[in-house]
Design a protein around this motif. Sequence first.
Motif, PDB file in Angstrom:
ATOM      1  N   GLU A 184       0.827  -1.211   0.000  1.00  0.00           N
ATOM      2  CA  GLU A 184       0.000   0.000   0.000  1.00  0.00           C
ATOM      3  C   GLU A 184       0.862   1.262   0.000  1.00  0.00           C
ATOM      4  O   GLU A 184       0.566   2.235  -0.701  1.00  0.00           O
ATOM      5  CB  GLU A 184      -0.935   0.005   1.219  1.00  0.00           C
ATOM      6  CG  GLU A 184      -2.064  -1.001   1.129  1.00  0.00           C
ATOM      7  CD  GLU A 184      -2.936  -0.772  -0.081  1.00  0.00           C
ATOM      8  OE1 GLU A 184      -3.489   0.336  -0.239  1.00  0.00           O
ATOM      9  OE2 GLU A 184      -3.047  -1.696  -0.895  1.00  0.00           O
ATOM     10  N   GLN A 185       1.924   1.250   0.787  1.00  0.00           N
ATOM     11  CA  GLN A 185       2.818   2.404   0.814  1.00  0.00           C
ATOM     12  C   GLN A 185       3.436   2.633  -0.548  1.00  0.00           C
ATOM     13  O   GLN A 185       3.531   3.774  -1.023  1.00  0.00           O
ATOM     14  CB  GLN A 185       3.923   2.187   1.866  1.00  0.00           C
ATOM     15  CG  GLN A 185       3.451   2.277   3.302  1.00  0.00           C
ATOM     16  CD  GLN A 185       4.566   1.981   4.277  1.00  0.00           C
ATOM     17  OE1 GLN A 185       5.369   1.071   4.068  1.00  0.00           O
ATOM     18  NE2 GLN A 185       4.636   2.752   5.348  1.00  0.00           N
ATOM     19  N   GLU A 186       3.857   1.546  -1.177  1.00  0.00           N
ATOM     20  CA  GLU A 186       4.487   1.666  -2.484  1.00  0.00           C
ATOM     21  C   GLU A 186       3.490   2.167  -3.519  1.00  0.00           C
ATOM     22  O   GLU A 186       3.803   3.049  -4.343  1.00  0.00           O
ATOM     23  CB  GLU A 186       5.060   0.318  -2.915  1.00  0.00           C
ATOM     24  CG  GLU A 186       5.855   0.398  -4.211  1.00  0.00           C
ATOM     25  CD  GLU A 186       6.520  -0.928  -4.533  1.00  0.00           C
ATOM     26  OE1 GLU A 186       7.725  -0.915  -4.810  1.00  0.00           O
ATOM     27  OE2 GLU A 186       5.826  -1.964  -4.515  1.00  0.00           O
ATOM     28  N   ALA A 187       2.276   1.620  -3.513  1.00  0.00           N
ATOM     29  CA  ALA A 187       1.257   2.050  -4.472  1.00  0.00           C
ATOM     30  C   ALA A 187       0.875   3.508  -4.244  1.00  0.00           C
ATOM     31  O   ALA A 187       0.622   4.249  -5.199  1.00  0.00           O
ATOM     32  CB  ALA A 187       0.031   1.148  -4.382  1.00  0.00           C
ATOM     33  N   ASP A 188       0.814   3.935  -2.976  1.00  0.00           N
ATOM     34  CA  ASP A 188       0.529   5.347  -2.677  1.00  0.00           C
ATOM     35  C   ASP A 188       1.620   6.238  -3.252  1.00  0.00           C
ATOM     36  O   ASP A 188       1.341   7.245  -3.918  1.00  0.00           O
ATOM     37  CB  ASP A 188       0.431   5.566  -1.168  1.00  0.00           C
ATOM     38  CG  ASP A 188      -0.865   5.045  -0.573  1.00  0.00           C
ATOM     39  OD1 ASP A 188      -1.786   4.720  -1.346  1.00  0.00           O
ATOM     40  OD2 ASP A 188      -0.940   4.957   0.668  1.00  0.00           O
ATOM     41  N   ILE A 191      -3.094   9.075   5.268  1.00  0.00           N
ATOM     42  CA  ILE A 191      -3.566  10.403   4.861  1.00  0.00           C
ATOM     43  C   ILE A 191      -2.450  11.422   5.050  1.00  0.00           C
ATOM     44  O   ILE A 191      -2.185  12.251   4.173  1.00  0.00           O
ATOM     45  CB  ILE A 191      -4.812  10.809   5.663  1.00  0.00           C
ATOM     46  CG1 ILE A 191      -5.940   9.788   5.447  1.00  0.00           C
ATOM     47  CG2 ILE A 191      -5.281  12.207   5.263  1.00  0.00           C
ATOM     48  CD1 ILE A 191      -7.177  10.057   6.279  1.00  0.00           C
ATOM     49  N   ALA A 192      -1.786  11.330   6.196  1.00  0.00           N
ATOM     50  CA  ALA A 192      -0.685  12.265   6.462  1.00  0.00           C
ATOM     51  C   ALA A 192       0.449  12.080   5.462  1.00  0.00           C
ATOM     52  O   ALA A 192       1.004  13.052   4.939  1.00  0.00           O
ATOM     53  CB  ALA A 192      -0.182  12.067   7.890  1.00  0.00           C
ATOM     54  N   ASP A 193       0.797  10.828   5.171  1.00  0.00           N
ATOM     55  CA  ASP A 193       1.864  10.552   4.207  1.00  0.00           C
ATOM     56  C   ASP A 193       1.505  11.107   2.837  1.00  0.00           C
ATOM     57  O   ASP A 193       2.356  11.668   2.130  1.00  0.00           O
ATOM     58  CB  ASP A 193       2.125   9.049   4.104  1.00  0.00           C
ATOM     59  CG  ASP A 193       2.815   8.484   5.335  1.00  0.00           C
ATOM     60  OD1 ASP A 193       3.341   9.288   6.121  1.00  0.00           O
ATOM     61  OD2 ASP A 193       2.813   7.249   5.505  1.00  0.00           O
ATOM     62  N   ALA A 194       0.248  10.935   2.439  1.00  0.00           N
ATOM     63  CA  ALA A 194      -0.188  11.418   1.121  1.00  0.00           C
ATOM     64  C   ALA A 194      -0.080  12.940   1.060  1.00  0.00           C
ATOM     65  O   ALA A 194       0.325  13.499   0.033  1.00  0.00           O
ATOM     66  CB  ALA A 194      -1.622  10.974   0.847  1.00  0.00           C
TER      67      ALA A 194
END
Length: 468
Positions: free
Chosen positions: A184-188, A236-239
């Motif tokens: 998920e992190q990678e796809a984001d 959300i914060a990372d995005a």
Amino acid sequence: MVAAQTARSDRNALPEIGVVASDTVSIDKEMLIGDVIMRQMRAQAPLINDPLLTEYLQDLGNRLVIHADNAKFPFTFFLINNSDINAFAFYGGHIGVHTGLIYNAENESEVASVLAHEVAHVTQRHLARRIQSAQRASPLQIASMIGGILLGVAAGDPQAGIAAISASQAAAAQQQLNYTRSNEQEADRIGITMLARAGFDPNAAASFFGKLAAQMRVVSRPPARLLSHPLPESRIADARIRASNLPQVRLPPSLSFHLAKARIQARYIYDIEAALQYYSNAVNEPRIVPEASQYGLALALLRNDDVEEAKAIIEQLMAKDPSNLFYLDTATDIYLALNESQKAVVMLEEELKNSPRNAVVTLNLANASIEGEKYDYAIDVLRDFLLINPKHMLSHQLLSDAYAKSSRYLEMHQMNAEVFALVAAFPQAIDELQHAYNFAGDSHLDKQRIRARIQQLRDEQAKLERLL
């Protein structure tokens, strides 16, 4: 420059784990598995075979894919008639999008942010890597299991998909669809970068995440998308942090997005009465794109058989934008409702000069020609279109209809066979070809072609069962 530096920095912080996959699953095998699942989708999922919406979605997806790294094959985007906010990807570059996703999005960038995320799952081969953890299962079993889960997702009830297969297989299938946190992190990360490269607002991912989180807080059942894509607050914060490090853009409203959203609302989300009420009020609402509200009202009026009123609105819209495909499509429906098929044919033939082989224009022209009993012309148009779109389901169905109405039963049964083949119903497809054989008469060439096609279908079925 800032975007490139940020991308390099992020890449160092989080390795691209997907590109190293997968020794077990070749690209060819992944595409075969995807083909099996897509055939299941055509047969059982509530797909929307709407050329306008399909073309809009495919165009939007392609604008992202051309900025994706590691795209190994063409992507196929398709629409599911489901009011849940969701989208999903599976093998071979297939991405399904629920109507509820577009309905709940405020702008095109929000939809694009979800598509970019799903494209990233495919390019990083996150699903392909999962097959490595199921070495004992055949690829066909994997395709069947995942297809069962995805059909449940498409219908809005993942548990129904799980119940459709045995309990022992269900757990394995669900595991195939559960992305890890690192996936998920990678796809984001890759998705947001792709979004910015394609010229969309990179902040849209965070805004749509926020919308999902807000919905989760006020309902007992999480939004469908969060069942397969968990959303901790940190995402959300990372995005937001990633978007802040990318060039900021301010985009004008996308007319195509708002017309597509209006079409979804007026045709698939609202019933006739609700659509009429909503769009009768929307035309006086300044915050709504005026062309979209007028277009939605025309669709609602047409559904209510108020054809002349719908015609007046569409004619006003077309006077300003005569080549707009949304307006041309609805104008065709209006002419057919008024038994004026020849007007539709003339209008569409003129547009075809500017957009040769465009799916919306071509299929509307063929349909109008069939309604006007110009069967041979419709057949020529459709056969030409199928040369470059051999798996286009609606084209095969229209062509079968044209053959039937012109009493060409040999070709009708042959087209019916192709429709069955597209949903992996090979025994029924072969049965249709055997019926066609009976209409071949003394034509040895036709008989030879039919026998050859029957063998091709048998070989194709065997190939899918083996999935070597």
